[in-house]
Design a protein around this motif. Structure first.
Motif, PDB file in Angstrom:
ATOM      1  N   CYS A  63       0.838  -1.196   0.000  1.00 51.32           N
ATOM      2  CA  CYS A  63       0.000   0.000   0.000  1.00 51.32           C
ATOM      3  C   CYS A  63       0.876   1.250   0.000  1.00 51.32           C
ATOM      4  O   CYS A  63       1.804   1.361   0.800  1.00 51.32           O
ATOM      5  N   CYS A  96      -0.114   3.155   3.800  1.00 48.79           N
ATOM      6  CA  CYS A  96       0.223   2.619   5.135  1.00 48.79           C
ATOM      7  C   CYS A  96       1.358   1.588   5.059  1.00 48.79           C
ATOM      8  O   CYS A  96       1.770   1.055   6.088  1.00 48.79           O
ATOM      9  N   CYS A 111      -5.787  -1.390  -0.922  1.00 48.38           N
ATOM     10  CA  CYS A 111      -5.495  -1.766   0.466  1.00 48.38           C
ATOM     11  C   CYS A 111      -6.813  -1.841   1.237  1.00 48.38           C
ATOM     12  O   CYS A 111      -7.574  -0.866   1.262  1.00 48.38           O
ATOM     13  N   CYS A 136      -6.904   1.127   4.000  1.00 49.73           N
ATOM     14  CA  CYS A 136      -6.949   2.530   3.542  1.00 49.73           C
ATOM     15  C   CYS A 136      -8.152   2.825   2.649  1.00 49.73           C
ATOM     16  O   CYS A 136      -8.659   3.947   2.651  1.00 49.73           O
TER      17      CYS A 136
HETATM   18 ZN    ZN Z   1      -3.034   0.942   3.335  1.00 48.79          ZN
END
Ligand code: ZN
Ligand code: PLP
Length: 401
Positions: A8, A11, A24, A27
């Motif tokens: 991702c 993150c 992700c 997210c």
């Molecule tokens: Zn993420």
């Protein structure tokens, strides 16, 4: 079986799966309609493996995320790359190069993404792919699916211009009109791929769209005798092509092949400049009512804004905008000096040269690559704006005087 993971961009969570994966899972929950996608994933390859195979030169196939046996039987990419003496002389730079991606099967760079997504569908055993698009992504998907005997389903907003639908229908895709805007078509395409055993190719949503587009960056390095150019000028709408070019150089860096990054320059239309404004101000705002004849880069909410922003900053690149008038002039100039007929979106990079020729931003000795992304034959209406058709017919050459 290749060993890949997904990471991702927000993150840094790593996902290892052999199944379908789009964004992700953490997210993407924070996604807000009207804002860029959240939680875009980048493919992490086995860089150790690539490094061990590398000796003096590299094979682009090493950077494929999936095995060659899954790829459709149609030639995509491997497009010409060469120095344009004409543009170099005209603009007063020493080394202007062109990468002519108009010569892909459906006439645009988008074929690279569709090629890889169709290969992924083969790996997964899925026989239908959907995308929301009115333009080149849809034509590309329809084209590559046709070559592979797959069903392509295209969701378009109800007011999509008819000219843009011709290739989609010509290649035999299923065309579905959705009430509302592109955002509505996007949403319905997600419902469709969630409910049925259908792969979704929406740009930046499927990580292989970025991964497929990176091949253009890898080819440039190989065709440039393993040298990384100084600057690459890229027409930008959603920011996925620029992100893909960036990914190519990330891969080369992680494999220990080169640390040099080209400066990535985003060129946008003045009246569709969400990414340019983001780069300049540091704050993202959607561009309400984009209004440019370069329809392939006319985007209100660029899906890959964050990644494109990062790519430009990390490579010490920059962004600029050009007007529709400048685009049309540049399109004609490119045709009449270099014999290359590109669509308006691609002509932005030629228009950009005009602005850069006396600026501090580029040294005239540097190697500059223009990414020519789409064929002029896709949008004949724009091109005819500056052309003058002969008024009367002649009977013999005596009538010419
Ligand atoms: Zn993420
Ligand atoms: C899609 C497209 C672009 C812009 O790419 P983004 O990923 O949307 O920034 C530029 N030129 C052509 C011909 C395209 O089809």
């Amino acid at each position: 079986m290749k060993n890949i993971t997904y990471k991702c961009i927000e993150c840094n969570k790593e996902i290892q799966t052999k199944d379908v994966v789009y964004l992700c899972p953490d997210c993407s929950k924070n996604y807000i309609p009207g804002m860029p996608l959240k939680g875009i994933l980048l493919v992490e390859l086995d860089y150790e493996f690539i490094r061990n195979r590398y000796s003096k030169t590299f094979d682009i196939k090493l950077f494929n995320p999936i095995d060659l046996k899954y790829f459709p039987n149609i030639k995509v990419g491997h497009t010409p790359f060469y120095k344009s003496e004409q543009l170099s002389n005209y603009f007063g730079f020493d080394n202007i190069f062109v990468k002519n991606d108009t010569l892909n099967p459906s006439g645009s760079l988008k074929d690279r993404a569709s090629y890889l997504v169709v290969a992924e569908a083969n790996r997964l055993g899925i026989d239908e792919i959907v995308t929301a698009s009115t333009g080149n992504a849809a034509s590309a998907l329809a084209c590559i699916c046709a070559a592979d005997g797959k069903k392509a389903t295209i969701m378009v907003p109800e007011n999509a211009p008819e000219a843009k639908l011709i290739q989609i229908l010509q290649f035999g895709a299923q065309l579905i009109k959705v009430k509302g805007t592109y955002d509505d078509a996007f949403k319905v395409s997600l419902e469709y791929s969630n409910k049925k055993n259908v792969l979704n190719r929406n740009t930046a949503y499927h990580p292989f769209t970025i991964e497929g587009k990176k091949t253009v960056g890898l080819e440039i390095v190989v065709q440039n005798f393993n040298h990384v150019p100084d600057v690459i000028l890229i027409p930008v709408g959603d920011g996925v092509i620029l992100s893909g070019v960036y990914k190519a150089f990330l891969d080369l860096k992680k494999s220990g092949i080169t640390n040099k990054m080209p400066r990535l320059v985003a060129v946008q239309a003045e009246k569709s400049s969400a990414i340019h404004n983001f780069v300049v101000s540091g704050v993202f705002e959607k561009y309400s009512n984009p209004d440019t004849l370069a329809d392939s880069i006319s985007v209100s909410v660029p899906s890959a804004a964050l990644l494109a922003y990062r790519a430009i900053k990390e490579t010490n690149g920059f962004s600029l905008t050009v007007t529709d008038d400048e685009i049309l002039q540049a399109q004609l100039l490119l045709s009449q000096t270099a014999g290359l007929f590109v669509e308006p979106s691609s002509a932005t990079v030629v228009a950009a040269l005009n602005k850069l020729k006396n600026s501090e931003l580029i040294n005239p000795k540097e190697q500059i690559v223009l990414l020519l992304t789409g064929s002029g034959l896709k949008d004949l209406k724009s091109a005819t704006k500056l052309l003058k058709f002969p008024e009367k017919s002649i009977q013999s050459i005596n009538d010419l005087i």
